[in-house]
Design an enzyme around this catalytic site. Structure first.
Site, PDB file in Angstrom:
ATOM      1  N   ASP A  28    -115.199  14.493 -44.886  1.00 17.72           N
ATOM      2  CA  ASP A  28    -115.011  13.425 -45.863  1.00 17.72           C
ATOM      3  C   ASP A  28    -114.574  12.188 -45.073  1.00 17.72           C
ATOM      4  O   ASP A  28    -114.131  12.302 -43.928  1.00 17.72           O
ATOM      5  CB  ASP A  28    -113.930  13.847 -46.863  1.00 17.72           C
ATOM      6  CG  ASP A  28    -113.787  12.849 -48.000  1.00 17.72           C
ATOM      7  OD1 ASP A  28    -114.812  12.260 -48.386  1.00 17.72           O
ATOM      8  OD2 ASP A  28    -112.668  12.657 -48.482  1.00 17.72           O
TER       9      ASP A  28
ATOM     10  N   CYS B 295     -96.679  52.951 -42.812  1.00 17.65           N
ATOM     11  CA  CYS B 295     -96.080  52.908 -44.155  1.00 17.65           C
ATOM     12  C   CYS B 295     -96.990  52.149 -45.128  1.00 17.65           C
ATOM     13  O   CYS B 295     -97.297  52.644 -46.221  1.00 17.65           O
ATOM     14  CB  CYS B 295     -94.712  52.229 -44.114  1.00 17.65           C
ATOM     15  SG  CYS B 295     -93.497  53.045 -43.082  1.00 17.65           S
TER      16      CYS B 295
ATOM     17  N   ASP C  65    -111.847  16.438 -49.399  1.00 15.15           N
ATOM     18  CA  ASP C  65    -111.437  16.763 -50.775  1.00 15.15           C
ATOM     19  C   ASP C  65    -112.240  17.935 -51.326  1.00 15.15           C
ATOM     20  O   ASP C  65    -113.244  18.329 -50.767  1.00 15.15           O
ATOM     21  CB  ASP C  65    -111.571  15.540 -51.682  1.00 15.15           C
ATOM     22  CG  ASP C  65    -112.961  14.918 -51.625  1.00 15.15           C
ATOM     23  OD1 ASP C  65    -113.850  15.541 -51.029  1.00 15.15           O
ATOM     24  OD2 ASP C  65    -113.130  13.812 -52.147  1.00 15.15           O
TER      25      ASP C  65
ATOM     26  N   CYS D  91     -93.396  50.221 -40.730  1.00 14.15           N
ATOM     27  CA  CYS D  91     -94.515  50.048 -39.798  1.00 14.15           C
ATOM     28  C   CYS D  91     -95.827  50.070 -40.574  1.00 14.15           C
ATOM     29  O   CYS D  91     -95.856  50.281 -41.785  1.00 14.15           O
ATOM     30  CB  CYS D  91     -94.514  51.134 -38.728  1.00 14.15           C
ATOM     31  SG  CYS D  91     -94.859  52.781 -39.383  1.00 14.15           S
TER      32      CYS D  91
END
Length: 627
Positions: free
Chosen positions: A428, A24, A627, A21
């Site tokens: 773009d 932890c 890009d 969980c």
């Protein structure tokens, strides 16, 4: 093991086991961040990995692993082995099978108790299921059979002085089971066997769903890894060897034939071709490549053959870096997750405290200690921080994974969360607003010629060409059902066009310079030529037998969804601009079609970041798509 150096620091990725969980992951993170020499540690519950930035002169990997093991969890260097992905899939599948079997066994023995307590008893229907000893047997099987894993993990936590969700489940269900067993063996009383059994069954169902969710989050990375070639043709000592991609070494000469994927990154030393780099850049138009040009692994060779020298292999390739970036994004924490982790870290102790206060308060005020015990059990069994700590990282993993499948790469969870605040979007052009694939758009025949004749001659001449524009013309002829005649001669004229012999006629397809050079009159077509170019199209003049046949135009057409997407962004109050390296006329023509007012054209790739910075300097949160 993944280790990356940065000045005198290093970054390591560890595989963590034993977490159940958010408490932890928060505990491990807190422990590691207290270790001297560790600058920052981040633990991802969903990915079951820890990313640690540390100074190797002060602390070692072994000491970091020991720190994790001291609080009851397992840790090991994360291995980027060639079969790591397959082993991870097998581990995930095994976990799903294990939890599914546990859940089904628990469900089988819980249902009779549940039916008796929730259905038969209220209806006063008496069956053998009402027998306390039978309920005790069924509940005990669930409690210590499928439920054994909770005891095992809870004991491990308590032994190391900590508490997690398993401790809550064990305390709550054991109390309900023990209380009921007491009243079964000694004085008669209320039985709550179904309470503990149902809680264990439901928690196990949650474990199954959690295991399935974790498996699905890695699907995007599997697909990315699936893009790469499995083998490569290596030229060694004059021989051509086919080797697994893992055996390619930097400096090897690699042969790539038409239709094959480029195995690794490198530089072409011999041959010419057009390479489809859409998986890397988003640009659908193939890129012409020749000696000295770089090629990237997993890109697709469209036409000619070439030989390249491998420069980057394995984890250094561009594709491997993309995979690593997606993994890091899935393991990163969004700001809201930090809050969830902080709450989870104190959740279990707080719940234990509330349960104790409930028991004492109820008993002292009402003197009904049995009722106080039941109320305390209720507090324990309904309190589970699993969803709190797992929901956010799982959402980030699923979101970034789905984005990767669609070509959207998030650098981290904070960027995913920040996307909601975007005020300006820069698009773009090629492959983003447009399809990225040229299509035949216009046929303008000269006086005395027909559209079919114009297209037939041009397509026949272009059929042997490997240029993307030629493919668009040939495809257009095929869609119109034209049967192309045989071409006997073909010559490409750099910077001008092509020349071919079609059924004995000398055919020219190219620009105005080519027609002027060959003294072919095209004055009657210049108006249409300029109009088509003004619309952002690539217009080519066609001549046969010394006479102009007309103009054929090809364009990268806009996607059907582009205009709608721009309108949606505008309706959200987001500014939309287009940024492209294309000429102003083409850019403005495309922008008009989709409703974009701000156009920045003829911008080189290295200048695009500066244009984005200008908008950011105005105080806007900017997203760049392309890009």
């Amino acid at each position: 093991m993944t280790i990356a150096a940065a000045e005198n620091r290093q970054k390591a990725t560890l595989q963590i086991t034993g977490m159940t969980c958010a408490a932890c992951s928060a505990r491990i993170e807190k422990r590691l961040n207290k270790v001297e020499g560790i600058e920052r540690a981040s633990v991802n519950l969903a990915a079951e990995k820890a990313t640690v930035i540390f100074e190797p002169g002060i602390v070692s990997i072994e000491q970091i692993i020991q720190s994790v093991e001291k609080i009851g969890y397992g840790a090991a260097p994360f291995q980027e082995a060639p079969d790591a992905a397959e082993k991870e899939r097998e581990r995930r599948a095994k976990e799903i099978r294990h939890q599914t079997i546990n859940f089904l066994v628990a469900l089988l023995f819980t249902l009779p108790i549940f039916i008796e307590a929730m259905i038969l008893m209220p209806l006063m229907i008496h069956t053998v299921l009402m027998e306390p000893w039978l309920q005790a047997i069924l509940a005990t099987i669930v409690q210590f059979g499928p439920g054994y894993q909770f005891y095992k993990r809870a004991w491990s936590n308590v032994r190391h002085g900590t508490a997690n969700m398993d401790v809550l489940v064990v305390l709550g269900t054991t109390a309900a089971w023990g209380y009921s067993l007491y009243h079964t063996l000694v004085p008669p009383g209320d039985l709550y066997f179904e309470a503990g059994a149902v809680v264990i069954t439901l928690v196990l169902l949650g474990k199954v769903l959690e295991a399935v969710a974790k498996g699905r989050t890695s699907e995007a990375i599997k697909k990315l890894l699936g893009m790469q070639a499995k083998s490569a043709r290596i030229l060694r000592n004059g021989e051509e060897l086919t080797l697994p991609i893992e055996q390619v070494m930097p400096g090897d000469l690699v042969l790539v034939r038409p239709g094959e994927k480029v195995p690794v990154d490198g530089e072409i030393v011999e041959g010419h071709s057009a390479v489809d780099e859409s998986m890397l850049t988003g640009e659908s138009l193939p890129v012409d490549k020749g000696p000295g040009d770089a090629v990237a692994g997993a890109t697709l060779n469209k036409h000619g053959s070439f030989v390249f020298r491998a420069t980057k292999v394995g984890s250094e390739t561009a594709l491997a870096q993309i995979v690593r970036m997606v993994e890091e994004a899935q393991g990163s924490k969004a700001p809201i997750q930090a809050l969830a982790d902080k709450i989870s870290g104190i959740f279990v102790p707080a719940v234990l405290g509330i349960a104790l206060v409930t028991f004492l308060g109820w008993g002292l005020v009402t003197s009904d200690w049995a009722g106080g015990l039941k109320a305390a059990i209720a507090v324990l069994v309904i309190a589970c921080p699993c969803s709190l700590g797992l929901a956010t990282p799982t959402a980030i993993m699923v979101g970034t994974g789905r984005g990767a499948e669609l070509g959207i790469l998030f650098k981290g969870g904070e960027h995913l969360e920040r996307a909601e605040k975007v005020q300006a979007v820069i698009l773009d052009k090629t492959g983003t607003i447009t399809k990225g694939e040229p299509e035949l758009t216009d046929l303008v025949p000269a006086p005395g010629a027909s559209s079919d004749e114009l297209l037939l001659v041009a397509a026949a001449a272009e059929r042997t060409s490997e240029h993307p524009l030629a493919s668009a013309i040939v495809k257009g002829a095929g869609e119109r059902g034209l049967t192309l005649p045989t071409v006997t001669e073909f010559t490409a004229i750099p910077g001008h066009g092509i020349e071919a012999s079609v059924e004995g006629r000398r055919v020219l397809v190219g620009n105005r310079r080519l027609m002027e050079r060959e003294s072919i009159p095209v004055e009657a077509l210049l108006g249409d030529l300029e109009r088509l170019e003004g619309e952002g199209k690539t217009a080519m003049l066609v001549a046969a037998g010394g006479l102009a046949l007309g103009i054929i135009a090809v364009a990268d057409t806009i996607k059907p969804t582009s205009r709608e997407a721009v309108e949606t962004l505008k309706a959200m109050g987001i500014q939309v601009a287009m940024l492209t390296g294309d000429n102003v006329r083409t850019a403005q023509a495309i922008a008009r079609q989709v409703g974009i007012d701000q156009v920045l054209a003829e911008v080189l790739p290295d200048q695009k970041a500066a244009e984005v910075a200008k908008l950011k300097d105005r105080g806007l949160v900017v997203a760049m798509v392309g890009d």
